[in-house]
Motif scaffolding. Structure first.
Motif, short mmCIF file in Angstrom:
data_model
loop_
_atom_site.label_atom_id
_atom_site.label_comp_id
_atom_site.label_asym_id
_atom_site.label_seq_id
_atom_site.Cartn_x
_atom_site.Cartn_y
_atom_site.Cartn_z
N ALA A 10 0.83 -1.20 0.00
CA ALA A 10 0.00 0.00 0.00
C ALA A 10 0.87 1.26 0.00
N ASP A 11 1.90 1.28 0.84
CA ASP A 11 2.79 2.45 0.89
C ASP A 11 3.50 2.68 -0.45
N GLY A 19 2.49 10.45 -3.94
CA GLY A 19 3.41 11.07 -2.98
C GLY A 19 2.63 11.90 -1.97
N VAL A 20 2.25 13.11 -2.32
CA VAL A 20 1.48 13.99 -1.44
C VAL A 20 0.08 14.13 -2.03
N PHE A 21 -0.94 13.96 -1.19
CA PHE A 21 -2.32 14.01 -1.67
C PHE A 21 -3.21 14.50 -0.54
N ALA A 28 -10.65 19.35 -0.83
CA ALA A 28 -9.55 19.34 -1.80
C ALA A 28 -9.56 18.05 -2.62
N TRP A 29 -9.88 16.93 -1.98
CA TRP A 29 -9.93 15.66 -2.69
C TRP A 29 -11.09 15.67 -3.69
N LYS A 38 -3.95 11.12 -7.45
CA LYS A 38 -4.02 11.50 -6.03
C LYS A 38 -5.33 11.03 -5.41
N ARG A 39 -6.39 10.97 -6.23
CA ARG A 39 -7.68 10.47 -5.72
C ARG A 39 -7.55 9.01 -5.29
N LEU A 40 -6.94 8.19 -6.16
CA LEU A 40 -6.77 6.78 -5.85
C LEU A 40 -5.81 6.60 -4.67
N ALA A 41 -4.75 7.39 -4.62
CA ALA A 41 -3.80 7.29 -3.51
C ALA A 41 -4.48 7.61 -2.18
N ALA A 42 -5.32 8.64 -2.16
CA ALA A 42 -6.04 8.99 -0.93
C ALA A 42 -7.01 7.90 -0.52
#
Length: 122
Positions: A10-11, A19-21, A28-29, A38-42
């Motif tokens: 996961a990491d 990276g940053v999300f 913001a999301w 970033k949506r998928l990472a969050a």
């Protein structure tokens, strides 16, 4: 061991994607384009947090409850006060009231209390 592998995957996936999300579900999301990584990472980060810690709001509520201040021992009721409060109280005495229907007496089938002028004078 399997938890470690899941966490590592996961990491790595989160770092690869963004990276940053912003936090999942935050304003913001929501403003991110649908195909933004970033949506998928969050979402992946939120799922991983759920897997490890459960419901975040319930966890925070538990922390708030566990850390709230309690009244000092000197202000709490004593054992004698608690014992006195726990003593049985006398049973309520049924009384018929004018204008109300007869009262069925508990434990005595067929017996009813009715209001009469003579009972009131007694």
């Amino acid at each position: 061991m399997s938890d470690d592998r899941v966490q590592l995957w996961a990491d790595a996936k989160i770092l690869y994607l963004a990276g940053v999300f912003p936090k999942y579900g935050s304003p913001a999301w929501i403003e991110l384009p649908p195909d933004d990584p970033k949506r998928l990472a969050a979402a992946l980060d939120a799922a991983e947090m759920w897997r490890k810690y459960g419901d975040e709001e319930a966890l925070l509520a538990w922390f708030r409850e566990a850390s709230r201040s309690r009244p000092p021992l000197a202000e709490r009721r004593t054992k004698a006060e608690l014992d006195a409060a726990a003593r049985p109280k006398p049973a309520h005495q049924l009384q018929a009231t004018p204008g109300w229907p007869p009262i069925a007496v508990p434990g005595q089938p067929g017996r009813y209390l009715t209001y009469t002028e003579a009972r009131r004078a007694a």
